[in-house]
Every structure is written in structure tokens, then in C-alpha cells.
Design a protein around this motif. Structure first.
Motif, short mmCIF file in Angstrom:
data_model
loop_
_atom_site.label_atom_id
_atom_site.label_comp_id
_atom_site.label_asym_id
_atom_site.label_seq_id
_atom_site.Cartn_x
_atom_site.Cartn_y
_atom_site.Cartn_z
N VAL C 164 -3.60 39.28 1.89
CA VAL C 164 -3.66 38.73 0.54
C VAL C 164 -2.66 37.58 0.48
CG1 VAL C 164 -3.21 39.19 -1.90
CG2 VAL C 164 -4.34 40.93 -0.48
N PHE C 165 -3.12 36.42 0.05
CA PHE C 165 -2.23 35.26 -0.07
C PHE C 165 -2.05 34.87 -1.53
CE2 PHE C 165 -0.46 32.94 3.45
CZ PHE C 165 -1.01 33.56 4.55
N VAL C 166 -0.80 34.69 -1.90
CA VAL C 166 -0.50 34.16 -3.22
C VAL C 166 -0.09 32.70 -3.04
CG1 VAL C 166 0.89 34.40 -5.30
CG2 VAL C 166 0.35 36.42 -3.91
N ILE C 192 -2.87 31.32 -14.99
CA ILE C 192 -2.44 30.09 -15.64
C ILE C 192 -1.69 30.42 -16.92
CG2 ILE C 192 -4.33 28.74 -14.65
CD1 ILE C 192 -5.77 28.88 -17.31
N PRO C 193 -0.80 29.51 -17.35
CA PRO C 193 0.04 29.81 -18.52
C PRO C 193 -0.76 30.00 -19.80
CG PRO C 193 0.79 27.80 -17.39
CD PRO C 193 -0.51 28.20 -16.77
N GLU C 194 -1.90 29.34 -19.93
CA GLU C 194 -2.62 29.33 -21.20
C GLU C 194 -3.31 30.66 -21.53
OE1 GLU C 194 -2.88 27.08 -18.89
OE2 GLU C 194 -2.67 25.06 -19.70
N TYR C 195 -3.76 31.36 -20.50
CA TYR C 195 -4.46 32.63 -20.74
C TYR C 195 -3.78 33.73 -19.93
CZ TYR C 195 -8.02 29.41 -22.50
OH TYR C 195 -8.68 28.42 -23.18
N PRO C 196 -2.60 34.15 -20.38
CA PRO C 196 -1.83 35.12 -19.60
C PRO C 196 -2.50 36.48 -19.62
CG PRO C 196 -0.81 34.76 -21.74
CD PRO C 196 -2.00 33.87 -21.69
N PHE C 197 -2.36 37.21 -18.54
CA PHE C 197 -2.71 38.63 -18.64
C PHE C 197 -1.74 39.45 -17.80
CE2 PHE C 197 -5.19 38.22 -14.80
CZ PHE C 197 -5.96 37.08 -14.96
N PRO C 198 -1.59 40.71 -18.16
CA PRO C 198 -0.51 41.50 -17.58
C PRO C 198 -0.70 41.74 -16.08
CG PRO C 198 -1.87 42.84 -19.04
CD PRO C 198 -2.36 41.45 -19.16
N MET C 199 0.42 41.88 -15.43
CA MET C 199 0.44 42.02 -13.98
C MET C 199 -0.42 43.19 -13.50
SD MET C 199 1.74 40.38 -11.43
CE MET C 199 1.34 40.79 -9.72
N HIS C 200 -0.47 44.27 -14.29
CA HIS C 200 -1.20 45.42 -13.79
C HIS C 200 -2.71 45.14 -13.69
CE1 HIS C 200 -2.98 46.81 -17.63
NE2 HIS C 200 -1.87 46.34 -18.18
N VAL C 201 -3.17 44.21 -14.50
CA VAL C 201 -4.57 43.82 -14.39
C VAL C 201 -4.84 43.10 -13.07
CG1 VAL C 201 -6.44 42.46 -15.45
CG2 VAL C 201 -4.75 43.64 -16.90
N ILE C 202 -3.90 42.23 -12.74
CA ILE C 202 -4.01 41.50 -11.47
C ILE C 202 -4.00 42.48 -10.31
CG2 ILE C 202 -2.93 39.75 -10.01
CD1 ILE C 202 -1.44 38.93 -12.73
N VAL C 203 -3.02 43.36 -10.34
CA VAL C 203 -2.90 44.35 -9.27
C VAL C 203 -4.20 45.14 -9.17
CG1 VAL C 203 -1.73 46.44 -8.50
CG2 VAL C 203 -0.39 44.55 -9.47
N LYS C 204 -4.71 45.53 -10.32
CA LYS C 204 -5.93 46.32 -10.31
C LYS C 204 -7.09 45.58 -9.66
CE LYS C 204 -9.04 49.08 -13.16
NZ LYS C 204 -10.18 48.54 -12.37
N SER C 205 -7.19 44.30 -9.96
CA SER C 205 -8.35 43.58 -9.42
C SER C 205 -8.24 43.43 -7.90
CB SER C 205 -8.53 42.24 -10.14
OG SER C 205 -7.86 41.23 -9.47
N ILE C 206 -7.01 43.31 -7.39
CA ILE C 206 -6.85 43.26 -5.93
C ILE C 206 -7.11 44.65 -5.33
CG2 ILE C 206 -5.28 42.72 -4.02
CD1 ILE C 206 -5.93 40.26 -5.59
N LYS C 229 6.42 33.89 -4.86
CA LYS C 229 7.19 34.97 -4.25
C LYS C 229 7.27 36.19 -5.17
CE LYS C 229 11.56 35.95 -1.94
NZ LYS C 229 11.46 37.33 -2.42
N GLU C 230 7.48 35.95 -6.46
CA GLU C 230 7.54 37.07 -7.41
C GLU C 230 6.24 37.87 -7.39
OE1 GLU C 230 10.03 35.90 -11.31
OE2 GLU C 230 8.78 34.26 -10.57
N ILE C 231 5.14 37.16 -7.48
CA ILE C 231 3.83 37.83 -7.48
C ILE C 231 3.63 38.57 -6.17
CG2 ILE C 231 1.33 37.51 -7.72
CD1 ILE C 231 2.53 36.51 -10.20
N ALA C 232 3.98 37.90 -5.08
CA ALA C 232 3.77 38.51 -3.76
C ALA C 232 4.61 39.78 -3.61
CB ALA C 232 4.11 37.51 -2.65
#
Lengths: 324, 324, 324, 324
Positions: C164-166, C192-206, C229-232
Motif C-alpha cells: 500500500v502506497f501513500v 482532500i481538505p474540502e471533503y474530509p472523512f474520518p481515518m477509520h473510513v479510509i482504513v476500512k476501505s483498504i 507519513k502520518e497516514i502511512a
């Protein structure tokens, strides 16, 4: 303090600017004054001399073409014009003339040495890589990559329309460029002047491919063998019975000589230029820079005259092994 | 649950794969079953149908060409073959046929609608950008950038050898590509079919440039106006008195259609594909997707038939202002 | 006869040279004298003015960066320095100051208009494409393609090592660039800054993707959201249970702003520049050039101040449809 | 009839696919059956074996990454897992294991030879070009060109904003890549692990440049020397007194490993692969392919172990001569 002059002669090649830069800066480093001659031999006859400082060659290592320009000059074939050129060089008190050029340019410059004692230093460049005596000439790597990028693009259409494409690359007498492009793109057939084979063999190999169910193919042909159109016409005729997208051709042409030089060309041009100046400072004259067994060295200028450099048969056979 | 089919027809263009991917995935997203038709209309007649899942179109957004292949199919001009095609579509219970193609392909597909009631959805693609009714067709941006990259390279030789280059780009009836390439590369003259002007004007503008001391020039010509060779021959004749490096020409050819699509083409192909499916899901039939005033919308398929889209005169005049 | 001045201000963007060229040549075409101001507002204060003829801007349409240079200049925030700048402009009898810049530069220049009556013409450029009031800003298309080329390369490693690459792209406050890059490369997640969504959603999709058997993924993140780096780090922690090649990150950085402009940027820069001069000649003052509904027009400069331009929600949702 | 297996191990490099293709097709040409091992040593342990025909490796010569995948596998450090791997190889009756990898992978594979008598053939690849015993490793040329393209782009910003840029390239223990990138881009300073020099010398050389009126500079640093940020922080501190655009840094990262291989890498990968198979057919075992004095030959695998390959001092000094 020595005074040297540098010119570019013959067809342009990516890396010429990098090489001029190297000669100018190495010249400066070793305390030489450097003169740039514009438009090659024409500039020698017409005394188109400009002074070049290290700063003048900043920001050009990545540019294609030659900022010193190049030009055909048939007058240089005549003794009286060479005499004018030699006088101009002497008047300017130039101790060494650095000619970045091909075989033909070296022979022309060599006359200035034999007839008038002008010391000549040859640095080989040609996108054809066919200068005898050196494994590499400046511009070849970029030209090959230009051809490969183009053929990679054409392959998209070839595959999508299930067509046989005949692609003509540069190389009037020499197949180095065609061969490298053919290997790099997995061409089904590569035709070069040095290892000719009859048309019916080519047709057979495409027919075999079509019979095996392959519906597209790439034929790379050096312009010295035949025109892409000629090959395409024959194939079109012979392949009529087959169900595929037909035969098309493309002539890559001048895009092969241009563009920003690859890293390899920038480095070789830099090494060749610096080595040429260092060898000159060591007292060597009338030599050409050459790559041999992967090492840079000097050879008498005459080494390259009248002799033909051929691609390794091994590389030519590589294609037979790698295409199916 | 709906069932849709997608095919690519006519000359390939970068972005076709991105568009197929969009149709397949949007189809899946809206619960459609998706069929891919190989080799365009030929595949309709021969029932070359394959099932496509979202996973099947992974890793293709950046690839040129079309993995569904494309082919000429003259049989489609005959009613009896169109009937076979329609029967195949009906047998497969396909509710909508998505045709990614140009003007000609839309007209062909439209017959399936009129004669047999097959619902058609057109998505415009052609590197020529000459489909009437839409400001954009998939493939144009990549083709222009391919042409521009090539001309940028040739400019190196043009400048170094002080030559006039005539460069032929694609465009049999249409000058969009030539015009965009000409503006982008600062061509001295750009010749397109829509705004013809006599040869003596072209010659004059090059002569003027040479008289002002400019020693190289780029002429971009759309293939529909004349061949690069024809223009070059005339210029060679007329420019003989001048001291410069001569006239050369180059035909860019097939490299313009290939290669990895630009971001713009990938995004437009994605938007067009998704919009087409959404519009289909809303019940719209026999429409084409179009870009108008920068917005994506649908139009009746017939809008594009038999009408000619011309470049803006304003853009054509831009070149007069920008070249000197 | 009018006299105009042109400067570039703020971060550099591919297409600036094409735009300067257009202003200079259109200026010349309409009989204006043209002054170039070096180093933006700093050059206004220090009167770094140079005369520009059409010939001076030859051969730059394809060059990245800005030959007029750009610089930060905090002194321009102070009235007394703006007064010096205005005096310099008046002394030189300049009738219009063409500012090729972003929102911030427009606001700075506007003070010269309000405080000292200097007529300002704004031409929008920023690789972020976030200037309110215009659909396009010069440099965006090239920056997106630069990012896409880089991500296409990283995908090779991502796939080969099943990682997985960030990937962090530019955009402190704006997600246009990230969104375009994400759509173009088929990124699994785009932040993107304009349509933020919580980190757990991102994690879930991966996690969902890994559970489905997909072993690599691309996450594109605009720098304004979080560092790669933070996301990774978070993903690394959460994805430990899975058998895949791990998480890596890359910050694309400055390569996004450089390089030869795409055809689209060259053409838009040319059109914007010519339109700006033509509008100025028609008597319009204190305006910015804008693209609206695909057409070029002028708007009051103030339109862009203090307002936020957001990507279309539709485009943001496109990603959900297109990635699986 | 022989049976051979091929795997890719370690970090991916452009040209791996070209090399797999060469091994598969040369194997076929010489009547071998060819097995592909997925995910390197992990695949040996888990018996992830696939049969490979010449057709299976069509259309991959121009693709980056490795379609056989690569993976870290710490279990291979343990005897019991190597035994499993060896058993899998024996069970499959494989006569030779072709390992396309770096130094570390060769050492790992060599244990299979010493402990279990599995014949190993090593083909060197690494973008670092630091495998002892060979002048070239697959992937280097492409990685250098990737770095050069990126630095060329950053130079646009460097010049436009008159900034000093510190650019970090790959190379933990080795400076080949940094050195080639530095020479190719005319970097003012290039820092590599093999020829360290104190920070104050670097600072001095930049200070000298600024004092001479040069307002921008490029520093290329191999990651093994220091991070770009560290160097940039020091320079920022020391260069405060000067009037220029400041210091910035960029880490090129993974873009260096990806992308379509250059012609040089495709050809070297093809030659290495074919030579490896031919040498194997001649009965040679436990060897690595190497380039020496520009020729391809074989060497005992152990040659490369525990020894350090350093760039030529001459090349390092080239930079002193060429930058001013």
C-alpha cells in the motif's frame, strides 16, 4: 596558456551541448582560453569565432541540438577554402581544434592537420553509432530511446487494430540504431544493412506468426535497407489471405535526433569532452577520443577512416531468440 | 437488473481503455451486468461477446489503445449483417449498447436503433476532436501532446541547422490537432483545411522571416491540406536565394495516436463513461455524451450527423498575434 | 501608444513563460511598448525593469519556470514600499500592470490600484487551480500530469511488492490537484481538505480491499490533509494482521511544479495573455482573466478575494464509482 | 530436456520483466521447460510455481516492476525453511534456479547451492549499481534517468526563485546513482558515501557561488550521506546573510525505481538473460552474469560477496571540473 577552439559538425545529435560545455569548462579548468566556432567548417572559413567562458555554457547540459550551430559546407572540399580556414585558425593563435563530429568531419578536419599543421582533436558523435574505432558515439543512446518511445506508442495501435506495422528508423549505411530499437521493442523482424536477408524470409516469418494466431507484428527497418513503404507494400500483397487488420507503415524521421539527451549521453559527452582536453594538455595531438572495452582512451584520428563498424552478429541473433 | 454492452469502434485513441473501465465500473455500481464486444461492429456480427467485471478493467486506465480491439467492418454497411448484429444483441438481452466511437461509428450504430430498436449510447472519441455537438472527444489532448513533444524535438534540429521544417500532423478534414500543435510549439505557419490560404502567402511569411534574419522556421500542416513533402518542395524552390540550412519535412504519423493517455484524457474518459451510464439509468436512450460550455450533458445522437465542427476563428488568428 | 508592464508573482508554474510571451507579443501586435518586471513585487520596489521585444520571448513557450523570476517580498505588505513601487510605475509611465499570479498576488496588486490608481490586469496561475472565479489557472494541467507520471511509476513498485502506497501531492488548502491525480491513476482512496472523512473510513476501505484479495493499493493525499507519513503510520498499525508487502509513502514535492508545460497549459497561457491585452486595449481596467463555462472572459479583480473555490462534489464521488 | 526456474528477489527495478522474458524465451529456444517462481524466496518456500511459455512473457519488455512479484522473506534466513525451498525445487526436478537479484539475494541463493546442491545462476539487478564484480546491474540506467528528469524539473523552480535545492536520491551505501544524476544535471555539489567531505567544504562552495553572483544551486545527496532536510537546515543557517530565494529540499523517493525501462536496460536485461541461459546450457553452474570491460561474461557467484564496488574517483572529480 593554451588557446583551443571547439566546433560541432555534421548532423546534430543530443549531447552536443553537453560536450561543448565539457570542453569549455575543462579548458578553463586547465587554464586554456576557449573559442567557439559557429556553424562548423563554414564558421572556420568565415571566421565566425566567439569567446566562450564557463558561464556561457551554463544551463545547456540538458538541451538537444547545438548552440554553436551546424551547417553543410561544400567549400571545405576545396584546398583554397581550407587554406582560408587554416589561416583564420593561425591568426587566432589556436593551439588545438576540437571537432565534435562523425567520421566525415574527422576526415575533413584531418586535412587541416596534414596540409597546414593544425592540431586536431576529434570527439565522436552520431546518432548512428557507426564511427569505426569507438564503441560509442554521442547521441546514440538518446536517439535509440526516442525511437523506442515512438515504437512503444505505435504498438498500441498495432495491437488494438491487429495490424502489422513497418517502422522505418534512421541509418543509411548502419543498423546499430535499428537493431537496438528492434531488441528494445521486441520487434518481430529487424532489418539492417549489415546482415541482409531476402524478402521471402521476412514474409515467411510474419506469415508464420499470423498462422500461429498472432494478429499483429512490428517490423523495424533501417532506412538504408528499404523504405518502410516498400516493405509494407510487399507485405500487404503477400498477407492478403489472412484475417487481420492489415499492414501500415510509419517513418520516424527527425524526431530521433532531437530532444533532451539521456543521462548516458550527458555523461559520455561530459567524459569525452573532459578527456579530450586532458589528453590535449598531456601533449597528444591529431587523435580521436574513443570508448574501447568500456574505457575511454585516445586513438590516432586516421583509425576511423575508410573502415566500417558492424554490429555484433551476436546482438543480431539475439532477436531470433527473443521473438517468437 | 439491466444488461449493457460496450464496444470501441474506428481508429484507436488514448483514453479508450479508461472509458471502457468507467462504463464497466459505473455499470457495476448501478447494478448492471456488462458485456464487452471485441473488435467493434465486427464483434457484433460475429458475437464476440465477453463478460466484464470491475476487476477485469483494473490496471488499464493508463494504457493506450483498446483492449477490446477495434476493426474495420464493411459488412456493417449491409442491412443483412446489421440484422445479424441486432439479433445477437437481442439474444444476449442487452438493454443498451455503448459505442465509444466517432461520428461515423455513431451513424452506423444509429441504424441499429432505427431499424431494430436497439438502444444506443454514444461516447465521442477521436484524436481529431471533430465530432459535431461536443467540445471534446476522447484522445485529443494526448494526441496533441504527442505531436507537441515530437515538434519540440524537431525544433532542436531546426534551430541547430537553421532549417525550415514542414511537419505534417494528422487531420484529413479537420485542423483542430494541427492548430493546437501549432499554437503550442510557436509554429511560424499553421495550415488547416478549415481556413485555407494561398501558398504564396505562406511563402511570403517565411521569406519575411528569413529577411528579418530568422534562419529557421516551423510550418505545421494538417494532412488534409497537403503533404509535408509538397509544401517542402515548393518552399525549397522559392527559398533558394536565401542563406540558411534548407527545407526539410517530417510526417509524424501514427505516434500521435498512441501512448499512455494524459490526465485530461483519463479524466474526461472517466467522466464521459460514468455520465453515460448514469444517463442510461435515468432512462435516456439514443443519445451521445457531449461537452458543452465546459459541462457534460447528453444530446440526441443525430445531432452530430452530417455537420461540420470548425475551430474557432479566434484561435486561428491567435497564431498571427503570437508569431513574429 | 500604450506602455504596459508584466510580472510573475508567487510560486512558479509551468506555462508562465508562455503567458509572458503572449502578453509581450500581443502587446507588440497592438502597438504597446512592453516592460518586464523581474522578481515580481520586489522588482517593482527596486525598479528592476527591462524592455521586452517580441524577439526576446522567442524559444520560451516550452520552458518551465519564469525567465522574469519570482520572489517573496514581505516589504510589499507595507504602505511605504507600495508607494515606492507605485512611483516607479508612474515614473516609467506604465498604463497597465499585468500580474500573472494567484489570489494573494492579485490582492497585493489591487492595493496599488486602490491606493495609487495603478491599473491592474490579473492573469490567474497556480498549480493548485484554487483561484475563485475561474475554472482554470495556468500550470494546473502540467502539475497534474507530473503527479500522474510519478504515481504511475510508483504503482510499478506497489504492484510488484504488493504494498500500500501513500502518496502526498501538493495542495495546502485545496484538493483539485490531488483529486485529478487520484482519478487519473485509479487511486483506491483520495484525501482532500474540502471533503474530509474520518481515518477509520479510509482504513476500512483498504482493509476491505485486502480482504477481497487485493494486495496493493494507492492512497493519494493532499498535503493539507495530513502528511503521507502520518497516514502511512496509521495504516501500518491497522493493517498488521494482513499478509501483504507493507505500507510505504512518498512525497512528490517540487517535481510537480516544474518541467515543460503541457499543450493545454501553453494554449491557455497564450489565450489568457492575448485576451488580457485585448481587453486592456478595449479600455477595461482592474480585471482578472477567467475561464467560465469553457469561455475566456474578464471579471472584476475583487471577485477572487476571500472566497473559496471547491472541487465539484460530483468529481469527488467519481472516485467511489471507479474504484473497487 | 532441462527444466529451469526463474525468480526476482529484492527491491524491484525497471528491466526485471525484460530479463524474465529473456530467460523464458532463451530457455524455450534451447529446449528448456521454464518455471516462474512468484514472490522470490517466499515463493520457493511456499511452492508458488507457475509454468511459463514464450507467449506468457509477450508485451512485458516495456513494463516496469516484475510480474513475478517480489517480497521480503525473513524465513529464508533459517535453515529449515531453506530446506523446504530446496525440497520444492527438487520435487519439481529443476536443473537450475535463475535468481535475478542483488548481492544479498545472491548470497541467500548461494546457500541453496552449498547446503543442498541446487545449481544457482545469478543475474545482477539493482538500481544502485553496487554489485561487486559487474560494471552494470539491471535497472540503474532507468533509475538515473528518472532522477535526472525529476531534477531537471526542480531546476525550473530553483532558477525561477533563485533558490538552493538539496535533492536526495536513493543510495544507502552507494553513490553511483547520485553521482550519475549529479553529473547529468550539472549539480553544483554531489555528496556520496564513498568520498565524504566535511560540511564546511560544501557550505563554502555554495557561498563561493553566491558570492560570484550565482543565485541558485543544486546539491544532490545520496540518502546514505545525510537526509536532504539535514543538509538544507545547515545551508539555511549558514546562507542567511545572502540575498537569494532561500534553501529548499526534495526527496525523490520511489519514483526512481519505477516506470518503463530505458532502451539500455531492456537490452542489457535481454543480453544478461540470454547469456545466462546459454552459459547454463554450456554446463556452467553457480555463476553470476557480469559486465566487465564492456563485455558480458560469467563469474563465480561468490565473487560479489562481501566486497564493495566504488565509483571511479575520476568520475567523482569530473564534477569539480564541470561545475563552476
Amino acid at each position: 596558456m593554451k588557446k583551443i577552439a571547439v566546433l560541432t559538425s555534421g548532423g546534430d545529435a543530443p549531447g552536443l551541448n553537453a560536450c561543448i560545455r565539457a570542453v569549455v569548462r575543462a579548458g578553463h579548468y586547465y587554464n586554456c582560453e576557449v573559442i567557439g566556432v559557429r556553424r562548423g567548417f563554414k564558421g572556420l572559413i568565415e571566421k565566425q569565432f566567439i569567446s566562450l567562458t564557463p558561464r556561457d555554457v551554463g544551463g545547456i547540459i540538458d538541451k538537444g541540438g547545438t548552440f554553436l550551430l551546424s551547417a553543410r559546407e561544400d567549400r571545405f572540399l576545396e584546398y583554397k577554402y581550407r587554406k582560408i580556414a587554416a589561416n583564420n585558425i593561425r591568426e587566432e593563435k589556436i593551439d588545438g581544434l576540437f571537432v565534435i563530429g562523425g567520421n566525415g568531419s574527422f576526415q575533413g578536419a584531418y586535412l587541416l592537420s596534414k596540409e597546414f599543421g593544425i592540431p586536431i582533436i576529434g570527439i565522436p558523435k552520431t546518432i548512428d553509432n557507426d564511427t569505426y574505432g569507438t564503441e560509442y558515439t554521442i547521441g546514440f543512446d538518446t536517439a535509440v530511446n526516442n525511437a523506442v518511445d515512438a515504437i512503444d506508442k505505435i504498438r498500441d495501435t498495432s495491437e488494438s487494430h491487429e495490424r502489422v506495422f513497418v517502422i522505418e528508423v534512421m541509418g543509411r549505411k548502419s543498423g546499430f540504431l535499428a537493431l537496438a530499437a528492434g531488441i528494445s521493442t521486441g520487434a518481430d523482424v529487424t532489418l539492417i544493412p549489415e546482415y541482409p536477408f531476402p524478402m521471402h524470409v521476412i514474409v515467411k516469418s510474419i506469415v508464420d506468426a499470423l498462422n500461429r494466431g498472432k494478429k499483429f507484428a512490428i517490423v523495424v527497418v533501417a532506412e538504408g535497407v528499404a523504405s518502410a513503404k516498400e516493405i509494407a507494400d510487399i507485405l500487404n500483397e503477400k498477407l492478403k489471405p489472412f484475417d487481420f487488420g492489415g499492414v501500415r507503415y510509419s517513418v520516424l524521421g527527425y524526431i530521433q535526433r532531437g530532444g533532451s539527451p539521456t543521462s548516458y549521453d550527458r555523461i559520455m559527452a561530459s567524459r569525452f569532452g573532459v578527456f579530450a582536453v586532458e589528453e590535449f594538455m598531456r601533449g597528444n595531438r591529431d587523435f580521436m577520443v574513443a570508448l574501447e572495452n568500456g574505457k575511454i582512451l585516445s586513438k590516432p584520428l586516421e583509425v576511423s577512416f575508410g573502415r566500417i563498424k558492424k554490429p555484433d552478429l551476436k546482438d543480431f541473433e539475439l532477436n531470433n531468440i527473443l521473438t517468437i
